[in-house]
Scaffold this active site. Structure first.
Site, PDB file in Angstrom:
ATOM      1  N   GLU A 151       0.808  -1.226   0.000  1.00 40.58           N
ATOM      2  CA  GLU A 151       0.000   0.000   0.000  1.00 40.58           C
ATOM      3  C   GLU A 151       0.840   1.273   0.000  1.00 40.58           C
ATOM      4  OE1 GLU A 151      -2.935  -0.267   3.124  1.00 40.58           O
ATOM      5  OE2 GLU A 151      -4.190  -1.562   1.900  1.00 40.58           O
ATOM      6  N   GLU A 304      -6.425  -8.215  -0.465  1.00 40.86           N
ATOM      7  CA  GLU A 304      -6.874  -8.223   0.936  1.00 40.86           C
ATOM      8  C   GLU A 304      -8.355  -7.914   0.993  1.00 40.86           C
ATOM      9  OE1 GLU A 304      -4.909  -5.493   3.557  1.00 40.86           O
ATOM     10  OE2 GLU A 304      -2.929  -5.930   2.747  1.00 40.86           O
TER      11      GLU A 304
HETATM   12  C1  GAL Z   1      -4.521  -2.915   4.830  1.00 42.18           C
HETATM   13  C2  GAL Z   1      -3.043  -3.233   5.065  1.00 42.18           C
HETATM   14  C3  GAL Z   1      -2.882  -4.443   5.959  1.00 42.18           C
HETATM   15  C4  GAL Z   1      -3.771  -4.329   7.157  1.00 42.18           C
HETATM   16  C5  GAL Z   1      -5.197  -4.156   6.693  1.00 42.18           C
HETATM   17  C6  GAL Z   1      -6.207  -4.094   7.801  1.00 42.18           C
HETATM   18  O1  GAL Z   1      -4.722  -1.628   4.380  1.00 42.18           O
HETATM   19  O2  GAL Z   1      -2.399  -3.486   3.847  1.00 42.18           O
HETATM   20  O3  GAL Z   1      -1.536  -4.553   6.346  1.00 42.18           O
HETATM   21  O4  GAL Z   1      -3.383  -3.236   7.913  1.00 42.18           O
HETATM   22  O5  GAL Z   1      -5.282  -2.962   5.975  1.00 42.18           O
HETATM   23  O6  GAL Z   1      -7.497  -3.875   7.306  1.00 42.18           O
END
Ligand code: GAL
Length: 674
Positions: A151, A304
């Protein structure tokens, strides 16, 4: 390498290093992963301080073990480079790796996603660790993809190296200070620069400078990414590279960035159940998914998502029954080749210890979340073929012939602008509002860049609030409309050029002849006002902005109709103009969803853009086509019945035949194939 050769991916971030003292848990993980149909894990995302405990002191034993165990368990691996979070010794030894604020203070070590992009020391350190990773794991049979950093964002750094890189970037762009002064219009408020060193990009009153600073920061981030990817490209030319994007308001031009990755991936965290109406949340998620697909016109990865709630959204609701499958299926419907989670196992400590994971603190496979994830694993297995069909450019894949333009640089320029109405400019929301009309109608729609997209692929392109219109894009639109195509523009389109300088002689700049209008002025509509316009005998509400235009050949089928005292009353509200073989439409005010539905339905009919199904699509239901299958998704909290007419279909999710009526439970989904 084709990462979808074994079907769709089902996976998670696996922070193995957090559990090294619990071999019992690591053993359990393997069993649970199998049970959940997990076939890929992202490892190493934040593991630098463990991989390299002091400069040049490496520890790969734990990662070797992780690779072997996952591989032995039948899982494939996405290996991350660790630059998203730097080890303390690095900041201590080379303070220049930390960002500096505008007052010249270095950020203290800590947090994450906050390294300086131009720091030579940081780049060297990343190149070293990435080289080691590539040499060690590059030929491992489990490795399918590089996940570079995590990110990236466009938060500024004002350190001396960044400022000097910015000034060099400006020298390249403008060649001379005279050209820069002209572009930034520094005759205003006596802002003329007489040396490059005087330029310090934290003066919000010099819009051209602030825009260039944002462009530079985005370019510098891409440059950093290229530098840290270089050893991977060199040592492992056959392993594709991605970096996970997140919500696109993070100061990066992701249209530009995406050109440098092999596979687009992004992190999807919709606020399900947060506002009562999940259809609103769904359309936003759909827009972002379509944006990811449109970057490269390719399947992407949902790198994710949360299997339950997050811990950073203020109020984050647990998913109600059905929502996990529905939300994940939605990603696949829009082109994702995966459903992946943050994270496999909930952390015991640290900032995100209350963020849900596939295995939560209770530690077993009996939870609701785990059952949801198992269900999704089964669904992905059934849909595996879809990834394969995509790769052969499926002729029946529901390819979009309509597109909404969403431009990051335009968002930055618009943000900087002080307008007569500066509250609720809502650029992103407006793009989503126009996109929503296609979503509700089941008409496939891409979300594209004005600069990089090939407009010729589309029959209809919508330009909501494209305030900053470069001369090149104006020319592209002209050529596009001429070739029997249709363009729709709205208020606040074509106001400034690529240097943020206002167009003279009427807007949309450079396109007044194409649209057959010239905007004379834009009025702000205050919240208490009830400006209305009529089109085809119906009356609609206008809000926020209303253009006063002159007709230069366009017809005005829509007219502002009241209140009587309003200066807009009696003036054109919606115009249409033939240009070459095509048509250019202009919407003079912000309008309501019901109007946009009506407007685009007519336009789609006129230009032969049919919905991907013939049935009526009830409110709150989304229909998408991919790989010859129709994804029907009910975002309503109540059962919703859909009449399929004569069609008899098989639901790939449950194997049942559906005839006549499809009854979807609350948050239910079906994937239909004839
Ligand atoms: C994302 C990030 C992850 C974790 C996740 C939690 O933005 O890449 O490492 O923090 O959020 O929702």
């Amino acid at each position: 390498m084709n990462i979808f050769d074994a079907g769709l991916l089902h996976g998670a971030d696996y922070n193995y290093e957090q559990w090294l003292d619990r071999p019992d848990i690591l053993d359990l993980d393997l069993a649970y992963m199998k049970e959940a149909g997990i076939n890929v894990l992202s490892v190493g995302v934040f593991s630098w301080s463990l991989l390299e405990s002091a400069e040049g002191v490496y520890h790969f034993d734990w990662l070797d073990e992780c690779f072997e165990r996952l591989h032995g368990n039948g899982q494939r691996i996405i290996l991350a480079t660790p630059s998203g979070s730097k080890p303390a010794w690095l900041s201590e030894k080379y303070p220049e790796v930390c960002r500096m604020n505008a007052d010249g203070q270095r950020q203290r070590h800590g947090g994450r996603h906050n390294h300086c992009r131009t720091s030579a020391k940081y780049r060297e350190a990343c190149a070293r660790i990435n080289t080691k990773l590539a040499e060690r794991y590059g030929t491992h049979p489990a490795l399918i993809l590089w996940h570079v950093s995590n990110e990236y964002n466009g938060m500024p750094c004002y350190c001396p190296q960044c400022l000097s890189a910015f000034r060099n970037w400006l020298k390249k762009r403008y060649m001379s200070l005279d050209a820069l002064n002209a572009a930034w219009y520094t005759s205003f408020w006596s802002h003329r620069f007489t040396s490059w060193e005087q330029i310090f990009p934290d003066d919000a009153s010099i819009h051209g400078m602030m825009l260039d600073w944002q462009r530079f920061t985005s370019d510098a981030t891409i440059d950093f990414f290229l530098a840290e990817s270089a050893p991977l490209r060199r040592i492992t030319p056959d392993i594709p590279i991605t970096t996970n994007f997140h919500l696109p308001d993070i100061g990066l031009d992701c249209h530009k960035f995406a050109r440098h990755v092999d596979i687009v991936s992004w992190d999807n965290y919709p606020e399900w159940h947060r506002y009562g109406d999940d259809a609103e949340v769904a359309v936003k998620a759909a827009f972002f998914h379509d944006l990811q697909r449109s970057y490269k016109n390719q399947p992407f990865l949902m790198m994710e998502s949360s299997p339950g709630a997050t811990s950073w959204q203020g109020v984050s609701k647990k998913k109600k029954a059905g929502m996990h499958l529905l939300s994940s299926i939605q990603a696949v419907a829009h082109g994702s080749g995966s459903a992946q989670y943050f994270q496999w196992r909930q952390s015991r400590g640290g900032a995100e210890k209350f963020h849900d994971a596939v295995i939560t603190h209770i530690g077993d496979n009996k939870t609701r979340i785990f059952r949801d994830v198992v269900e999704m694993g089964v669904a992905l297995q059934k849909l595996g073929g879809i990834a394969a069909i995509d790769n052969e450019a499926d002729p029946d894949g529901g390819e979009a012939r309509a597109a909404v333009v969403y431009d990051f640089e335009n968002g930055w320029a618009l943000n900087n602008a002080q307008l007569p109405r500066s509250v609720e400019k809502n650029y992103q929301q407006e793009c989503i509002a126009h996109y929503s009309a296609f979503w509700r109608a089941g008409v496939p729609c891409d979300v594209i860049s004005p600069e990089y997209a090939d407009f010729a692929r589309y029959q209809l392109v919508v330009f909501p609030m494209l305030y900053m219109l470069t001369e090149e894009t104006a020319e592209k639109i002209r050529r596009y409309v001429r070739q029997r195509k249709s363009a729709v523009a709205t208020y606040l389109t074509g106001i400034v050029n690529g240097n943020d300088l206002c167009y003279l002689g009427g807007t949309p700049g450079g396109l007044t002849d194409v649209f057959g209008i010239a905007v004379e002025e834009t009025d702000s509509i205050a919240d208490y006002e009830n400006l209305e316009f009529t089109l085809d005998g119906q009356t609609w509400r206008a809000s926020h902005y209303a253009d006063r235009i002159r007709l230069l050949g366009a017809d005005a089928p829509g007219v502002f109709c009241g209140p009587q005292s309003d200066p807009q009353t009696g003036l054109p509200a919606i115009t249409t103009h033939r240009y070459g073989e095509g048509s250019a439409y202009y919407i003079c005010a912000r309008t309501e969803a019901a109007f946009l539905d009506r407007f685009y339905r007519r336009l789609c009919e006129k230009h032969g853009l049919s919905p991907c199904v013939l049935w009526d699509i009830p409110a709150g239901v989304s229909v998408q086509k991919r790989g010859g299958a129709v994804f029907v998704m009910n975002f309503n909290s109540r059962e919703t019945r859909i009449s399929l007419g004569e069609d008899a279909c098989r639901d790939l999710l449950n194997g049942k035949t559906v005839c006549g009526t499809l009854a979807l439970p609350p948050y239910g989904a079906a994937i239909l194939k004839k």
